[in-house]
Every structure is written in C-alpha cells, then in structure tokens.
Design a protein around this motif. Structure first.
Motif, PDB file in Angstrom:
ATOM      1  N   PRO A  95     -33.669 -31.104  -7.665  1.00  0.00           N
ATOM      2  CA  PRO A  95     -33.497 -32.217  -6.716  1.00  0.00           C
ATOM      3  C   PRO A  95     -32.667 -33.369  -7.273  1.00  0.00           C
ATOM      4  O   PRO A  95     -32.006 -34.085  -6.516  1.00  0.00           O
ATOM      5  N   ALA A  96     -32.670 -33.545  -8.596  1.00  0.00           N
ATOM      6  CA  ALA A  96     -31.919 -34.660  -9.187  1.00  0.00           C
ATOM      7  C   ALA A  96     -30.421 -34.522  -8.949  1.00  0.00           C
ATOM      8  O   ALA A  96     -29.690 -35.522  -8.939  1.00  0.00           O
ATOM      9  N   THR A  97     -29.954 -33.298  -8.738  1.00  0.00           N
ATOM     10  CA  THR A  97     -28.523 -33.079  -8.514  1.00  0.00           C
ATOM     11  C   THR A  97     -28.038 -33.807  -7.272  1.00  0.00           C
ATOM     12  O   THR A  97     -26.904 -34.278  -7.206  1.00  0.00           O
ATOM     13  N   ARG A  98     -28.908 -33.932  -6.274  1.00  0.00           N
ATOM     14  CA  ARG A  98     -28.497 -34.506  -4.995  1.00  0.00           C
ATOM     15  C   ARG A  98     -28.453 -36.029  -5.000  1.00  0.00           C
ATOM     16  O   ARG A  98     -27.912 -36.638  -4.070  1.00  0.00           O
ATOM     17  N   GLN A  99     -29.016 -36.636  -6.029  1.00  0.00           N
ATOM     18  CA  GLN A  99     -29.087 -38.098  -6.047  1.00  0.00           C
ATOM     19  C   GLN A  99     -27.718 -38.746  -6.102  1.00  0.00           C
ATOM     20  O   GLN A  99     -27.543 -39.880  -5.663  1.00  0.00           O
ATOM     21  N   LEU A 100     -26.732 -38.052  -6.638  1.00  0.00           N
ATOM     22  CA  LEU A 100     -25.388 -38.608  -6.762  1.00  0.00           C
ATOM     23  C   LEU A 100     -24.654 -38.658  -5.431  1.00  0.00           C
ATOM     24  O   LEU A 100     -23.714 -39.427  -5.275  1.00  0.00           O
ATOM     25  N   TYR A 101     -25.093 -37.871  -4.474  1.00  0.00           N
ATOM     26  CA  TYR A 101     -24.358 -37.715  -3.215  1.00  0.00           C
ATOM     27  C   TYR A 101     -25.057 -38.454  -2.078  1.00  0.00           C
ATOM     28  O   TYR A 101     -26.292 -38.518  -2.025  1.00  0.00           O
ATOM     29  N   ALA A 102     -24.251 -39.014  -1.166  1.00  0.00           N
ATOM     30  CA  ALA A 102     -24.795 -39.750  -0.026  1.00  0.00           C
ATOM     31  C   ALA A 102     -25.765 -38.850   0.753  1.00  0.00           C
ATOM     32  O   ALA A 102     -25.439 -37.696   1.056  1.00  0.00           O
ATOM     33  N   ARG A 103     -26.920 -39.369   1.070  1.00  0.00           N
ATOM     34  CA  ARG A 103     -27.963 -38.560   1.695  1.00  0.00           C
ATOM     35  C   ARG A 103     -27.506 -37.951   3.018  1.00  0.00           C
ATOM     36  O   ARG A 103     -27.844 -36.798   3.337  1.00  0.00           O
ATOM     37  N   GLU A 104     -26.704 -38.685   3.787  1.00  0.00           N
ATOM     38  CA  GLU A 104     -26.273 -38.180   5.085  1.00  0.00           C
ATOM     39  C   GLU A 104     -25.321 -36.990   4.968  1.00  0.00           C
ATOM     40  O   GLU A 104     -25.040 -36.307   5.966  1.00  0.00           O
ATOM     41  N   ASP A 105     -24.827 -36.715   3.762  1.00  0.00           N
ATOM     42  CA  ASP A 105     -23.920 -35.581   3.551  1.00  0.00           C
ATOM     43  C   ASP A 105     -24.633 -34.344   3.019  1.00  0.00           C
ATOM     44  O   ASP A 105     -24.008 -33.296   2.840  1.00  0.00           O
ATOM     45  N   ILE A 159     -15.531 -23.773   3.964  1.00  0.00           N
ATOM     46  CA  ILE A 159     -15.874 -25.132   4.395  1.00  0.00           C
ATOM     47  C   ILE A 159     -15.516 -26.065   3.243  1.00  0.00           C
ATOM     48  O   ILE A 159     -16.341 -26.363   2.389  1.00  0.00           O
ATOM     49  N   PRO A 160     -14.275 -26.539   3.182  1.00  0.00           N
ATOM     50  CA  PRO A 160     -13.846 -27.353   2.039  1.00  0.00           C
ATOM     51  C   PRO A 160     -14.251 -28.816   2.182  1.00  0.00           C
ATOM     52  O   PRO A 160     -14.097 -29.411   3.250  1.00  0.00           O
ATOM     53  N   PRO A 161     -14.779 -29.436   1.113  1.00  0.00           N
ATOM     54  CA  PRO A 161     -15.091 -30.871   1.137  1.00  0.00           C
ATOM     55  C   PRO A 161     -13.854 -31.681   0.762  1.00  0.00           C
ATOM     56  O   PRO A 161     -13.483 -31.755  -0.410  1.00  0.00           O
ATOM     57  N   LEU A 162     -13.204 -32.279   1.726  1.00  0.00           N
ATOM     58  CA  LEU A 162     -11.979 -33.026   1.455  1.00  0.00           C
ATOM     59  C   LEU A 162     -12.253 -34.454   1.008  1.00  0.00           C
ATOM     60  O   LEU A 162     -11.435 -35.080   0.354  1.00  0.00           O
ATOM     61  N   VAL A 163     -13.416 -34.982   1.372  1.00  0.00           N
ATOM     62  CA  VAL A 163     -13.834 -36.325   0.963  1.00  0.00           C
ATOM     63  C   VAL A 163     -15.247 -36.230   0.414  1.00  0.00           C
ATOM     64  O   VAL A 163     -16.095 -35.537   0.983  1.00  0.00           O
ATOM     65  N   LYS A 164     -15.481 -36.880  -0.707  1.00  0.00           N
ATOM     66  CA  LYS A 164     -16.822 -36.888  -1.284  1.00  0.00           C
ATOM     67  C   LYS A 164     -17.331 -38.319  -1.342  1.00  0.00           C
ATOM     68  O   LYS A 164     -16.644 -39.217  -1.829  1.00  0.00           O
ATOM     69  N   LEU A 167     -19.218 -44.831  -3.375  1.00  0.00           N
ATOM     70  CA  LEU A 167     -17.773 -44.605  -3.467  1.00  0.00           C
ATOM     71  C   LEU A 167     -17.382 -43.477  -2.517  1.00  0.00           C
ATOM     72  O   LEU A 167     -18.067 -42.460  -2.427  1.00  0.00           O
ATOM     73  N   GLU A 168     -16.286 -43.666  -1.822  1.00  0.00           N
ATOM     74  CA  GLU A 168     -15.718 -42.611  -0.984  1.00  0.00           C
ATOM     75  C   GLU A 168     -14.414 -42.158  -1.633  1.00  0.00           C
ATOM     76  O   GLU A 168     -13.451 -42.915  -1.714  1.00  0.00           O
ATOM     77  N   LEU A 169     -14.402 -40.922  -2.107  1.00  0.00           N
ATOM     78  CA  LEU A 169     -13.291 -40.432  -2.910  1.00  0.00           C
ATOM     79  C   LEU A 169     -12.634 -39.222  -2.265  1.00  0.00           C
ATOM     80  O   LEU A 169     -13.317 -38.311  -1.790  1.00  0.00           O
ATOM     81  N   ASN A 170     -11.313 -39.230  -2.251  1.00  0.00           N
ATOM     82  CA  ASN A 170     -10.568 -38.059  -1.803  1.00  0.00           C
ATOM     83  C   ASN A 170     -10.600 -37.003  -2.902  1.00  0.00           C
ATOM     84  O   ASN A 170     -10.675 -37.326  -4.096  1.00  0.00           O
ATOM     85  N   TYR A 171     -10.510 -35.750  -2.488  1.00  0.00           N
ATOM     86  CA  TYR A 171     -10.683 -34.631  -3.412  1.00  0.00           C
ATOM     87  C   TYR A 171      -9.493 -33.695  -3.316  1.00  0.00           C
ATOM     88  O   TYR A 171      -9.148 -33.226  -2.234  1.00  0.00           O
TER      89      TYR A 171
END
Length: 279
Positions: free
Chosen positions: A160-170, A220-225, A235-239
């Motif tokens: 579960p700790a892996t998900r903490q870095l990513y916005a919850r809504e994603d 399903i490519p993630p173009l923005v993280k 942070l909203e980052l292009n990938y």
C-alpha cells in the motif's frame, strides 16, 4: 581459467578510453592521465583502490561475479564488452535478453547528462535500474528492492505504501495502466517468462488485480502523472519515454510545464538534492 594478463590489459585500456567529463569529474590543470585515474574507477566500481590496482596489474584473487558486474557498470561497458570481461575473469557471461538488467551505456549517459529533470531507466516490467538524483528525490530509491518487488507494477498491488506517492483520484486509472502493461509484456514473452510468473503471483495475491485482469485491457499509456511529494506537495508532470530495443529497457523523463506551480515545486525539490561532492 582467469586470463590475468588479458583482464589487466582490458581494464587499463577501458580506463584510458573514459573521459572524466562524462562522469561529472572536473579535469584539473595538473591532470596528466588521459582517461580516468585508478582511484576514480575504483569509486565508480564501488571497490577499494588497492583491489582495483591489483586487477590492473594482473594480481590478486579472481573477482566474483558480483565484482565483475560492478566493474562492468562502473566502466559503462557495452553488452559485448561485459561478456568479454566475464570471460577474461574465467566466468560465464550473464545471459542476454529482455529479462536482463545490463544497462545501456547510451541511456545511462543520457540520464547522467540531464540532472535537472527526474529520469529513470527501467525494464519492461517496471524494475528501476538507474535513477537521476532528482528522480531519487522525487520517488525515493527504487533500485534497492529485490525479487518481484523490484517491479513497481507488482508493488502497486501488494504494498500500500507504493500508492502514497500518487494522487488518490488517479489510483483506479493507474491500476488499469499497470494491469494492461503487464498483460502486453506477458503476451509478448509467453508462458514461462518472468512476466507470466508475475501474472500468476498477482492473480493469487490480489483480488483487485484479478478483477481488472479479466477485463483484458491493453495499451493504456499514462501521459501525465500527478504525484504528491511529502516535502514540496502536488506535482503534475508530463511523461516521455525512450526505448532501448536491444535490451527492452526504457528511459523515462518527467517534466513540468514552465511557469506552472508544478515547475516551481520541481525547482524547490532540485534544491534539496545533495551536490556530488557532499554525498
């Protein structure tokens, strides 16, 4: 049998061919060595100067597989050069193929030259092999995991700790991204591959993975993280990614739109990265 003379000659010639500027080393006015110094190579290979010097002089014990692999990484050897180094040391060269972790010298050189953006090199299974200092500051050190946990896609479902870095809504979308990516690799590599093994593990360990797996989604490519860093915030980052078709690795680079809040926060994060001389 180890070829001590051949090993010593190969190491000396590879060291002489490397330039200090490629490693961020300042060439001083009194520098006489055309390439790298022995102590510089020893540091790059994470070994003592005395041990490395003995190898260059054809002395000392036969190096272990781990030591030879460390030398290959430090000297940025190509796949063929690495195999040659192993043979000189009297060892079997690691098998090539998509499951290997031998870094492309070209991709690693790119990462070393773009220190002002987060960048990483990873396998097709999402196993991080190399990170720029800013990427470490952004995501933490991802190279220290072992076994299946080396894959961020595997960790997503079991840690579960892996998900903490990513916005919850994603999270729901990223679950689909990881599942679809693993499906593509497993289909490409086939039964008996490491990808197929990861699928078996996750089908057994994660109900969430099982549900999404049976949708049979691909590409399903993630173009923005969108990341949430504990010190600088969201942070909203292009990938963007660059593929190495020979090793099936990819170089991933994350950038923020100039003038945005994310760009400012990335600059703040960069200020927290220790300088090479302080590490």
């Amino acid at each position: 049998m180890i070829d001590r003379a051949g090993l010593a000659d190969f190491l000396r010639r590879r060291r002489a061919a490397l330039q200090p500027e490629d490693f961020g080393i300042v060439r001083g006015a009194r520098r006489r060595t055309s390439g790298l110094r022995r102590e510089e190579v020893a540091q790059l290979c994470t070994m003592s100067v005395d041990y490395y010097t003995k190898l260059e002089r054809g002395r000392g014990p036969r190096p272990s597989e781990q030591m030879v692999a460390s030398i290959a990484r430090g000297l940025r050897l190509s796949v063929d050069e690495r195999a040659h180094l192993f043979r000189l040391a009297g060892l079997n060269a690691p098998l090539r193929g998509p499951d290997g972790s031998q870094l492309s010298p070209g991709l690693r050189h790119v990462v070393d030259r773009i220190g002002d953006v987060p960048a990483e090199i990873s396998t097709e299974l999402g196993e991080t092999l190399y990170q720029s200092p800013l990427h470490v500051a952004l995501t933490g050190d991802r190279t220290s995991y072992r076994g299946p946990a080396r894959s961020v896609g595997y960790r997503w479902f079991v840690d579960p700790a892996t998900r903490q870095l990513y916005a919850r809504e994603d999270h729901v979308f990223l679950t689909r991204v990881f599942v679809s990516g693993l499906r593509q690799v497993a289909t490409l590599r086939g039964p008996g591959s490491r990808a197929a093994y990861f699928v078996e593990l996750l089908l057994d360990q994660s109900e969430e993975f099982r549900q999404v797996w049976h949708r049979h989604e691909v590409a399903i490519p993630p173009l923005v993280k969108r990341l949430v860093h504990p010190e600088v915030g969201a942070l909203e980052l292009n990938y963007q990614s660059l593929a190495d078709p020979e090793r099936h690795h990819r170089l991933s680079v994350y950038t923020a739109v100039r003038g945005t809040e994310s760009s400012e926060r990335l600059q703040r994060l960069m200020a927290l990265v220790p300088s090479p001389g302080s590490r």
